[in-house]
Design a protein around this motif. Structure first.
Motif, mmCIF file in Angstrom:
data_model
loop_
_atom_site.group_PDB
_atom_site.id
_atom_site.type_symbol
_atom_site.label_atom_id
_atom_site.label_comp_id
_atom_site.label_asym_id
_atom_site.label_seq_id
_atom_site.Cartn_x
_atom_site.Cartn_y
_atom_site.Cartn_z
ATOM 1 N N VAL A 4 34.794 36.106 37.955
ATOM 2 C CA VAL A 4 34.804 37.092 37.175
ATOM 3 C C VAL A 4 34.815 37.146 35.563
ATOM 4 O O VAL A 4 35.603 36.366 35.209
ATOM 5 N N PRO A 5 33.877 37.908 34.887
ATOM 6 C CA PRO A 5 34.031 37.772 33.252
ATOM 7 C C PRO A 5 35.549 38.097 32.931
ATOM 8 O O PRO A 5 35.958 39.296 33.692
ATOM 9 N N ARG A 6 35.889 37.731 31.894
ATOM 10 C CA ARG A 6 37.246 38.113 31.553
ATOM 11 C C ARG A 6 37.371 39.588 31.193
ATOM 12 O O ARG A 6 38.452 40.337 31.337
ATOM 13 N N LYS A 7 36.229 40.173 30.725
ATOM 14 C CA LYS A 7 36.390 41.832 30.450
ATOM 15 C C LYS A 7 36.519 42.656 31.564
ATOM 16 O O LYS A 7 36.856 43.746 31.451
ATOM 17 N N ILE A 64 47.331 44.819 37.953
ATOM 18 C CA ILE A 64 46.246 43.991 37.608
ATOM 19 C C ILE A 64 44.925 44.716 37.918
ATOM 20 O O ILE A 64 44.851 45.419 39.253
ATOM 21 N N VAL A 65 44.013 44.919 37.107
ATOM 22 C CA VAL A 65 43.183 45.933 37.322
ATOM 23 C C VAL A 65 41.632 45.252 37.381
ATOM 24 O O VAL A 65 41.369 44.757 36.274
ATOM 25 N N LEU A 66 40.979 45.246 38.387
ATOM 26 C CA LEU A 66 39.617 44.561 38.264
ATOM 27 C C LEU A 66 38.480 45.811 38.389
ATOM 28 O O LEU A 66 38.475 46.590 39.327
ATOM 29 N N ARG A 67 37.764 45.950 37.615
ATOM 30 C CA ARG A 67 36.689 47.100 37.388
ATOM 31 C C ARG A 67 37.242 48.288 37.727
ATOM 32 O O ARG A 67 36.809 48.835 38.735
ATOM 33 N N ASP A 92 44.619 42.220 47.483
ATOM 34 C CA ASP A 92 43.121 42.553 47.769
ATOM 35 C C ASP A 92 42.439 41.280 47.964
ATOM 36 O O ASP A 92 42.282 40.538 47.021
ATOM 37 N N GLN A 93 41.819 40.916 49.257
ATOM 38 C CA GLN A 93 41.574 39.586 49.679
ATOM 39 C C GLN A 93 40.204 39.406 48.753
ATOM 40 O O GLN A 93 39.787 38.184 48.588
ATOM 41 N N ARG A 94 39.454 40.582 48.734
ATOM 42 C CA ARG A 94 38.030 40.321 47.878
ATOM 43 C C ARG A 94 38.210 39.817 46.453
ATOM 44 O O ARG A 94 37.326 39.294 45.917
ATOM 45 N N GLY A 99 39.255 33.767 39.975
ATOM 46 C CA GLY A 99 39.827 33.619 38.347
ATOM 47 C C GLY A 99 40.633 34.946 37.965
ATOM 48 O O GLY A 99 41.078 35.076 36.957
ATOM 49 N N VAL A 100 40.665 35.863 38.818
ATOM 50 C CA VAL A 100 41.459 37.099 38.621
ATOM 51 C C VAL A 100 42.922 36.842 38.003
ATOM 52 O O VAL A 100 43.486 37.072 37.012
#
Lengths: 184, 234
Positions: A4-7, A64-67, A92-94, A99-100
Protein backbone atom coordinates in the motif's frame (compact mmCIF):
# COMPACT_ATOMS: atom_id res chain seq x y z
CA UNK A 1 1.43 -8.77 -3.10
CA UNK A 2 0.97 -5.07 -3.79
CA UNK A 3 2.28 -2.80 -1.06
CA UNK A 4 0.00 0.00 0.00
CA UNK A 5 1.25 3.55 -0.59
CA UNK A 6 2.57 5.30 2.47
CA UNK A 7 -0.15 7.96 2.46
CA UNK A 8 -2.91 5.36 2.88
CA UNK A 9 -1.65 4.33 6.31
CA UNK A 10 -1.41 6.47 9.40
CA UNK A 11 -1.31 5.96 13.12
CA UNK A 12 -3.23 8.08 15.55
CA UNK A 13 -3.85 7.84 19.31
CA UNK A 14 -6.35 5.12 20.12
CA UNK A 15 -9.77 6.48 21.04
CA UNK A 16 -12.45 5.11 23.30
CA UNK A 17 -14.68 4.76 20.24
CA UNK A 18 -12.19 2.33 18.67
CA UNK A 19 -12.43 -0.16 21.51
CA UNK A 20 -15.37 -2.23 20.13
CA UNK A 21 -13.51 -2.73 16.83
CA UNK A 22 -10.31 -3.65 18.69
CA UNK A 23 -12.24 -6.10 20.84
CA UNK A 24 -13.82 -7.75 17.79
CA UNK A 25 -10.45 -7.94 16.09
CA UNK A 26 -8.67 -9.65 18.98
CA UNK A 27 -11.61 -11.87 19.86
CA UNK A 28 -11.66 -13.23 16.29
CA UNK A 29 -8.36 -14.95 17.13
CA UNK A 30 -6.58 -13.74 14.01
CA UNK A 31 -3.75 -12.30 16.12
CA UNK A 32 -3.79 -14.92 18.88
CA UNK A 33 -0.82 -16.86 17.52
CA UNK A 34 1.51 -13.88 17.27
CA UNK A 35 0.55 -11.83 20.31
CA UNK A 36 -0.12 -12.18 24.01
CA UNK A 37 -3.84 -11.55 23.40
CA UNK A 38 -4.91 -15.16 23.45
CA UNK A 39 -8.29 -15.16 25.19
CA UNK A 40 -11.23 -13.07 24.00
CA UNK A 41 -11.96 -10.27 26.44
CA UNK A 42 -15.20 -8.58 27.33
CA UNK A 43 -15.92 -4.98 26.41
CA UNK A 44 -15.75 -3.68 30.01
CA UNK A 45 -12.40 -5.36 30.52
CA UNK A 46 -11.15 -3.77 27.29
CA UNK A 47 -12.30 -0.35 28.48
CA UNK A 48 -10.49 -1.00 31.74
CA UNK A 49 -7.33 -1.86 29.84
CA UNK A 50 -7.69 1.30 27.75
CA UNK A 51 -8.20 3.56 30.78
CA UNK A 52 -5.32 1.98 32.66
CA UNK A 53 -2.96 2.46 29.71
CA UNK A 54 -4.10 6.07 29.28
CA UNK A 55 -3.43 6.86 32.92
CA UNK A 56 0.03 5.34 32.80
CA UNK A 57 2.83 7.71 31.83
CA UNK A 58 4.83 5.04 30.06
CA UNK A 59 2.09 3.77 27.75
CA UNK A 60 1.08 5.28 24.44
CA UNK A 61 -1.61 3.47 22.47
CA UNK A 62 -2.12 4.06 18.76
CA UNK A 63 -4.62 2.82 16.21
CA UNK A 64 -3.32 1.75 12.81
CA UNK A 65 -5.65 3.25 10.23
CA UNK A 66 -5.70 1.97 6.65
CA UNK A 67 -7.85 4.13 4.38
CA UNK A 68 -9.98 5.29 7.29
CA UNK A 69 -10.45 1.82 8.77
CA UNK A 70 -8.85 0.70 12.05
CA UNK A 71 -6.99 -2.51 11.15
CA UNK A 72 -4.78 -2.88 14.20
CA UNK A 73 -3.17 -1.31 17.22
CA UNK A 74 0.38 -0.51 18.19
CA UNK A 75 1.81 0.83 21.41
CA UNK A 76 4.85 1.91 23.34
CA UNK A 77 4.93 0.78 26.94
CA UNK A 78 7.19 0.29 29.94
CA UNK A 79 10.27 -1.69 28.93
CA UNK A 80 11.48 -5.11 29.94
CA UNK A 81 15.09 -3.87 29.92
CA UNK A 82 15.51 -0.19 28.94
CA UNK A 83 13.83 2.50 26.85
CA UNK A 84 10.30 1.59 25.82
CA UNK A 85 8.84 -1.65 24.54
CA UNK A 86 7.04 -1.63 21.21
CA UNK A 87 4.05 -3.85 20.59
CA UNK A 88 1.94 -4.15 17.44
CA UNK A 89 -0.93 -6.30 16.25
CA UNK A 90 -2.75 -6.14 12.94
CA UNK A 91 -5.92 -8.12 13.50
CA UNK A 92 -7.47 -7.46 10.07
CA UNK A 93 -6.24 -10.33 7.88
CA UNK A 94 -6.80 -8.35 4.68
CA UNK A 95 -4.31 -5.71 5.79
CA UNK A 96 -1.46 -8.17 6.26
CA UNK A 97 1.48 -8.62 3.90
CA UNK A 98 1.05 -5.16 2.42
CA UNK A 99 3.65 -3.24 4.34
CA UNK A 100 1.12 -1.68 6.72
CA UNK A 101 3.07 -2.89 9.75
CA UNK A 102 6.35 -1.46 8.47
CA UNK A 103 4.78 1.97 8.01
CA UNK A 104 3.16 1.81 11.45
CA UNK A 105 6.34 0.70 13.23
CA UNK A 106 8.37 3.42 11.53
CA UNK A 107 5.77 6.01 12.49
CA UNK A 108 5.67 4.79 16.07
CA UNK A 109 9.47 4.86 16.34
CA UNK A 110 9.43 8.36 14.88
CA UNK A 111 6.99 9.36 17.61
CA UNK A 112 9.11 7.68 20.29
CA UNK A 113 12.44 9.14 19.25
CA UNK A 114 11.30 12.63 18.26
CA UNK A 115 8.31 13.39 20.47
CA UNK A 116 9.23 11.38 23.57
CA UNK A 117 12.97 11.79 23.11
CA UNK A 118 13.71 8.09 23.73
CA UNK A 119 17.16 6.63 23.23
CA UNK A 120 16.09 3.07 22.71
CA UNK A 121 13.02 1.10 21.65
CA UNK A 122 12.95 -2.63 22.22
CA UNK A 123 10.59 -5.47 21.38
CA UNK A 124 10.18 -9.19 21.71
CA UNK A 125 9.00 -11.39 18.85
CA UNK A 126 8.28 -15.09 18.55
CA UNK A 127 11.02 -16.70 16.42
CA UNK A 128 8.48 -18.40 14.15
CA UNK A 129 6.86 -15.08 13.20
CA UNK A 130 9.01 -14.49 10.12
CA UNK A 131 6.93 -11.70 8.66
CA UNK A 132 7.19 -9.66 11.84
CA UNK A 133 10.94 -10.22 12.11
CA UNK A 134 11.39 -9.10 8.49
CA UNK A 135 9.25 -6.05 9.19
CA UNK A 136 11.29 -5.06 12.25
CA UNK A 137 14.56 -5.63 10.40
CA UNK A 138 13.31 -3.37 7.60
CA UNK A 139 12.62 -0.69 10.19
CA UNK A 140 16.21 -0.98 11.45
CA UNK A 141 15.74 -3.16 14.54
CA UNK A 142 18.73 -5.28 15.43
CA UNK A 143 18.69 -8.74 16.93
CA UNK A 144 20.04 -8.62 20.47
CA UNK A 145 19.35 -11.83 22.31
CA UNK A 146 17.36 -15.04 22.27
CA UNK A 147 15.62 -15.23 25.63
CA UNK A 148 15.10 -18.94 26.11
CA UNK A 149 11.86 -20.32 27.57
CA UNK A 150 10.72 -16.78 28.17
CA UNK A 151 6.96 -17.16 27.79
CA UNK A 152 4.29 -19.80 27.93
CA UNK A 153 2.55 -19.68 24.58
CA UNK A 154 0.50 -22.08 22.51
CA UNK A 155 0.97 -25.02 24.84
CA UNK A 156 4.69 -24.81 25.55
CA UNK A 157 7.49 -22.67 26.90
CA UNK A 158 8.94 -20.81 23.97
CA UNK A 159 11.99 -18.69 23.21
CA UNK A 160 11.56 -15.00 22.47
CA UNK A 161 13.77 -13.04 20.06
CA UNK A 162 14.69 -9.67 21.51
CA UNK A 163 15.39 -6.76 19.14
CA UNK A 164 16.16 -3.10 19.65
CA UNK A 165 16.55 0.15 17.76
CA UNK A 166 18.67 3.04 19.02
CA UNK A 167 17.98 6.67 18.27
CA UNK A 168 21.31 7.09 16.47
CA UNK A 169 20.53 4.21 14.11
CA UNK A 170 17.04 5.47 13.48
CA UNK A 171 18.27 8.95 12.60
CA UNK A 172 20.83 7.54 10.21
CA UNK A 173 18.16 5.52 8.40
CA UNK A 174 15.32 8.06 8.48
CA UNK A 175 17.04 11.43 8.42
CA UNK A 176 14.13 13.24 6.83
CA UNK A 177 11.11 11.15 7.65
CA UNK A 178 7.83 12.74 6.71
CA UNK A 179 6.17 14.04 9.86
CA UNK A 180 2.77 13.12 8.40
CA UNK A 181 3.12 9.52 9.52
CA UNK A 182 1.54 10.25 12.82
CA UNK A 183 -0.74 13.07 13.73
CA UNK A 184 -2.39 13.79 17.01
CA UNK B 1 16.67 -18.13 65.38
CA UNK B 2 13.14 -16.88 65.55
CA UNK B 3 11.16 -16.95 62.34
CA UNK B 4 9.96 -13.68 60.81
CA UNK B 5 6.25 -13.69 61.52
CA UNK B 6 3.78 -11.00 60.55
CA UNK B 7 4.87 -7.45 59.89
CA UNK B 8 5.14 -6.14 63.40
CA UNK B 9 8.39 -7.93 64.05
CA UNK B 10 10.24 -5.32 62.13
CA UNK B 11 9.30 -2.35 64.22
CA UNK B 12 11.63 -1.07 66.89
CA UNK B 13 9.49 -2.50 69.67
CA UNK B 14 9.36 -5.82 67.85
CA UNK B 15 13.10 -5.75 67.57
CA UNK B 16 13.45 -5.54 71.29
CA UNK B 17 10.91 -8.34 71.70
CA UNK B 18 12.92 -10.57 69.38
CA UNK B 19 16.05 -9.93 71.38
CA UNK B 20 14.24 -10.61 74.64
CA UNK B 21 12.72 -13.78 73.24
CA UNK B 22 16.11 -14.96 72.07
CA UNK B 23 17.46 -14.61 75.56
CA UNK B 24 14.59 -16.80 76.78
CA UNK B 25 15.23 -19.61 74.31
CA UNK B 26 15.80 -22.93 76.09
CA UNK B 27 19.41 -23.67 76.81
CA UNK B 28 19.22 -27.19 75.41
CA UNK B 29 18.53 -25.78 71.93
CA UNK B 30 22.11 -24.56 71.94
CA UNK B 31 23.50 -27.97 72.68
CA UNK B 32 21.72 -29.56 69.74
CA UNK B 33 23.27 -27.06 67.33
CA UNK B 34 26.92 -26.65 66.62
CA UNK B 35 28.32 -23.59 68.31
CA UNK B 36 30.13 -21.45 65.78
CA UNK B 37 33.75 -20.72 66.34
CA UNK B 38 34.10 -17.10 65.38
CA UNK B 39 37.59 -16.05 64.39
CA UNK B 40 38.92 -12.55 64.89
CA UNK B 41 37.12 -9.72 63.17
CA UNK B 42 38.09 -9.69 59.51
CA UNK B 43 36.83 -7.37 56.77
CA UNK B 44 33.41 -5.76 56.92
CA UNK B 45 30.25 -7.61 57.70
CA UNK B 46 31.46 -9.48 60.75
CA UNK B 47 28.94 -8.61 63.42
CA UNK B 48 29.85 -11.34 65.82
CA UNK B 49 32.67 -10.94 68.22
CA UNK B 50 31.49 -13.60 70.63
CA UNK B 51 30.51 -17.19 69.99
CA UNK B 52 27.00 -16.90 68.59
CA UNK B 53 24.76 -19.67 67.35
CA UNK B 54 24.44 -19.63 63.56
CA UNK B 55 20.97 -18.82 62.25
CA UNK B 56 19.26 -21.95 60.97
CA UNK B 57 19.16 -22.49 57.22
CA UNK B 58 19.24 -25.48 54.92
CA UNK B 59 20.70 -23.48 52.00
CA UNK B 60 24.23 -24.59 52.69
CA UNK B 61 26.95 -25.20 50.12
CA UNK B 62 30.63 -26.10 50.13
CA UNK B 63 31.82 -22.64 51.12
CA UNK B 64 28.78 -20.54 51.96
CA UNK B 65 25.42 -20.64 53.68
CA UNK B 66 22.46 -18.38 52.91
CA UNK B 67 20.61 -16.99 55.89
CA UNK B 68 17.50 -14.82 56.04
CA UNK B 69 17.58 -11.05 56.50
CA UNK B 70 16.45 -9.98 59.95
CA UNK B 71 15.59 -6.69 61.59
CA UNK B 72 18.98 -6.18 63.19
CA UNK B 73 20.72 -6.48 59.80
CA UNK B 74 19.63 -3.02 58.70
CA UNK B 75 22.83 -1.17 59.75
CA UNK B 76 24.88 -3.85 58.01
CA UNK B 77 22.84 -3.58 54.80
CA UNK B 78 23.11 0.20 54.86
CA UNK B 79 26.86 -0.01 55.28
CA UNK B 80 27.14 -2.42 52.37
CA UNK B 81 25.01 -0.20 50.15
CA UNK B 82 26.93 2.94 51.01
CA UNK B 83 30.45 1.53 51.05
CA UNK B 84 30.36 -0.37 47.76
CA UNK B 85 33.46 0.10 45.66
CA UNK B 86 31.74 -0.62 42.33
CA UNK B 87 28.28 1.00 42.48
CA UNK B 88 28.02 1.00 38.66
CA UNK B 89 27.73 -2.78 38.65
CA UNK B 90 24.86 -2.96 41.07
CA UNK B 91 22.58 -0.21 39.83
CA UNK B 92 24.53 2.90 40.74
CA UNK B 93 22.54 3.70 43.85
CA UNK B 94 23.15 6.89 45.73
CA UNK B 95 23.90 6.45 49.42
CA UNK B 96 20.82 5.36 51.29
CA UNK B 97 19.56 6.62 54.64
CA UNK B 98 18.86 4.28 57.52
CA UNK B 99 15.15 4.61 56.84
CA UNK B 100 15.51 3.68 53.17
CA UNK B 101 17.66 0.69 54.03
CA UNK B 102 15.09 -0.35 56.63
CA UNK B 103 12.23 -0.05 54.15
CA UNK B 104 14.16 -2.10 51.62
CA UNK B 105 14.97 -4.79 54.16
CA UNK B 106 11.36 -4.91 55.34
CA UNK B 107 10.19 -5.31 51.74
CA UNK B 108 12.55 -8.12 50.76
CA UNK B 109 12.14 -9.99 54.00
CA UNK B 110 8.33 -10.15 53.75
CA UNK B 111 7.66 -10.37 49.99
CA UNK B 112 7.49 -14.01 48.83
CA UNK B 113 8.21 -12.86 45.27
CA UNK B 114 11.57 -11.48 46.33
CA UNK B 115 13.45 -14.06 48.37
CA UNK B 116 16.68 -12.47 49.58
CA UNK B 117 19.45 -13.90 51.71
CA UNK B 118 22.67 -12.82 53.34
CA UNK B 119 25.63 -14.92 52.24
CA UNK B 120 27.84 -16.10 55.07
CA UNK B 121 30.82 -18.33 55.37
CA UNK B 122 30.22 -21.69 56.96
CA UNK B 123 31.48 -20.12 60.18
CA UNK B 124 28.91 -17.36 60.09
CA UNK B 125 30.79 -14.34 58.71
CA UNK B 126 28.45 -12.21 56.62
CA UNK B 127 29.94 -11.35 53.24
CA UNK B 128 27.17 -10.24 50.89
CA UNK B 129 23.70 -10.45 49.56
CA UNK B 130 21.89 -12.68 47.06
CA UNK B 131 18.30 -12.37 45.90
CA UNK B 132 15.71 -13.46 43.38
CA UNK B 133 12.92 -11.43 41.86
CA UNK B 134 10.17 -13.75 40.68
CA UNK B 135 7.65 -12.89 37.98
CA UNK B 136 5.47 -15.73 36.69
CA UNK B 137 7.83 -18.60 35.89
CA UNK B 138 10.92 -16.43 35.55
CA UNK B 139 13.23 -15.15 38.23
CA UNK B 140 15.95 -12.57 38.02
CA UNK B 141 18.98 -13.20 40.16
CA UNK B 142 21.05 -10.48 41.83
CA UNK B 143 24.17 -10.93 43.88
CA UNK B 144 26.50 -8.50 45.61
CA UNK B 145 29.58 -9.71 47.43
CA UNK B 146 30.19 -6.71 49.65
CA UNK B 147 33.27 -8.01 51.37
CA UNK B 148 36.12 -7.78 48.84
CA UNK B 149 38.09 -10.26 50.88
CA UNK B 150 35.97 -13.05 49.39
CA UNK B 151 36.19 -11.99 45.74
CA UNK B 152 37.64 -14.45 43.20
CA UNK B 153 37.62 -17.30 45.70
CA UNK B 154 34.59 -19.20 44.54
CA UNK B 155 32.26 -18.00 47.28
CA UNK B 156 29.97 -16.16 44.85
CA UNK B 157 29.73 -19.19 42.59
CA UNK B 158 28.98 -21.43 45.53
CA UNK B 159 26.22 -19.09 46.74
CA UNK B 160 24.70 -18.91 43.24
CA UNK B 161 24.76 -22.69 42.95
CA UNK B 162 23.12 -23.16 46.33
CA UNK B 163 20.38 -20.67 45.53
CA UNK B 164 19.52 -21.94 42.02
CA UNK B 165 19.57 -25.51 43.29
CA UNK B 166 17.09 -24.64 46.01
CA UNK B 167 14.98 -22.46 43.74
CA UNK B 168 14.62 -25.06 40.99
CA UNK B 169 13.74 -27.69 43.56
CA UNK B 170 10.94 -25.84 45.29
CA UNK B 171 9.79 -22.89 43.16
CA UNK B 172 7.81 -23.32 39.91
CA UNK B 173 10.46 -21.67 37.72
CA UNK B 174 11.26 -22.24 34.06
CA UNK B 175 14.28 -19.99 33.93
CA UNK B 176 16.51 -17.88 36.14
CA UNK B 177 18.03 -14.92 34.39
CA UNK B 178 20.43 -12.14 35.25
CA UNK B 179 22.08 -9.07 33.78
CA UNK B 180 25.85 -8.63 33.94
CA UNK B 181 27.86 -5.59 32.96
CA UNK B 182 30.51 -6.35 30.32
CA UNK B 183 33.12 -4.65 32.50
CA UNK B 184 32.40 -7.22 35.18
CA UNK B 185 34.11 -10.17 33.52
CA UNK B 186 34.76 -12.07 36.77
CA UNK B 187 31.02 -12.13 37.42
CA UNK B 188 30.25 -13.39 33.91
CA UNK B 189 32.83 -16.16 34.32
CA UNK B 190 31.43 -17.04 37.74
CA UNK B 191 27.90 -17.37 36.34
CA UNK B 192 29.12 -19.42 33.38
CA UNK B 193 30.84 -21.80 35.77
CA UNK B 194 27.61 -22.05 37.72
CA UNK B 195 25.79 -23.16 34.53
CA UNK B 196 24.41 -19.93 33.09
CA UNK B 197 24.42 -19.38 29.32
CA UNK B 198 25.00 -16.06 27.58
CA UNK B 199 21.90 -15.14 25.62
CA UNK B 200 22.84 -11.80 24.13
CA UNK B 201 23.78 -8.20 24.69
CA UNK B 202 21.18 -5.56 25.58
CA UNK B 203 22.48 -2.33 24.08
CA UNK B 204 22.32 1.07 25.77
CA UNK B 205 20.93 -0.39 28.99
CA UNK B 206 22.19 2.00 31.63
CA UNK B 207 23.79 5.38 32.01
CA UNK B 208 26.97 5.41 34.09
CA UNK B 209 30.12 7.54 34.09
CA UNK B 210 28.99 9.73 31.23
CA UNK B 211 28.05 7.03 28.74
CA UNK B 212 25.43 4.43 28.00
CA UNK B 213 26.52 0.88 28.79
CA UNK B 214 25.43 -2.48 27.43
CA UNK B 215 24.63 -5.48 29.61
CA UNK B 216 24.89 -9.20 29.00
CA UNK B 217 21.75 -11.29 29.55
CA UNK B 218 22.41 -14.73 30.93
CA UNK B 219 20.03 -17.48 31.94
CA UNK B 220 19.78 -21.03 33.17
CA UNK B 221 16.78 -23.21 32.35
CA UNK B 222 14.98 -25.72 34.50
CA UNK B 223 16.28 -28.49 32.19
CA UNK B 224 19.85 -27.29 32.67
CA UNK B 225 19.73 -27.15 36.45
CA UNK B 226 22.67 -28.71 38.18
CA UNK B 227 22.28 -32.16 39.64
CA UNK B 228 20.74 -31.97 43.10
CA UNK B 229 23.45 -31.95 45.69
CA UNK B 230 23.74 -34.60 48.30
CA UNK B 231 22.18 -32.54 51.01
CA UNK B 232 19.37 -33.46 53.39
CA UNK B 233 15.95 -32.44 52.19
CA UNK B 234 14.52 -29.83 54.56
Amino acid sequence: MRKVPRKDVRIRPLRRADIPIVREGFASGSAAEMTRWAFPRSLPSMYGWFDEANESKDSHLFAIVLRGRCVGVCALRAPRFAGRELTIAIFDQRARGKGVGTIAVTGLCDFGFRTLGLRRIELGVYPNNRRAIACYARCGFQYEALLRRFLYHDGRWIDVMWMSLLRSEFKKANGRLSPATHSR
Amino acid sequence: MLPAEGNGWFEAAGDACVKAARALEPANAATSMKRARIPKRRGIGNRSTSGRRLPATWLVGQKTRLRTIEADDVPLLQRWLNEQSTPEWSGGLLPQSRGEAQAWAARVSTDPKRPAFIIQTLRGLDMGLIMLQISEARAELGIALADAHYWSRGHAQDAVEVLIDGAFRFLPLQRIELLAFPGNEPAVRCFENAGFVREGLIRCYRYARGAMHDVTVMSILHDERPQPRKRPVP
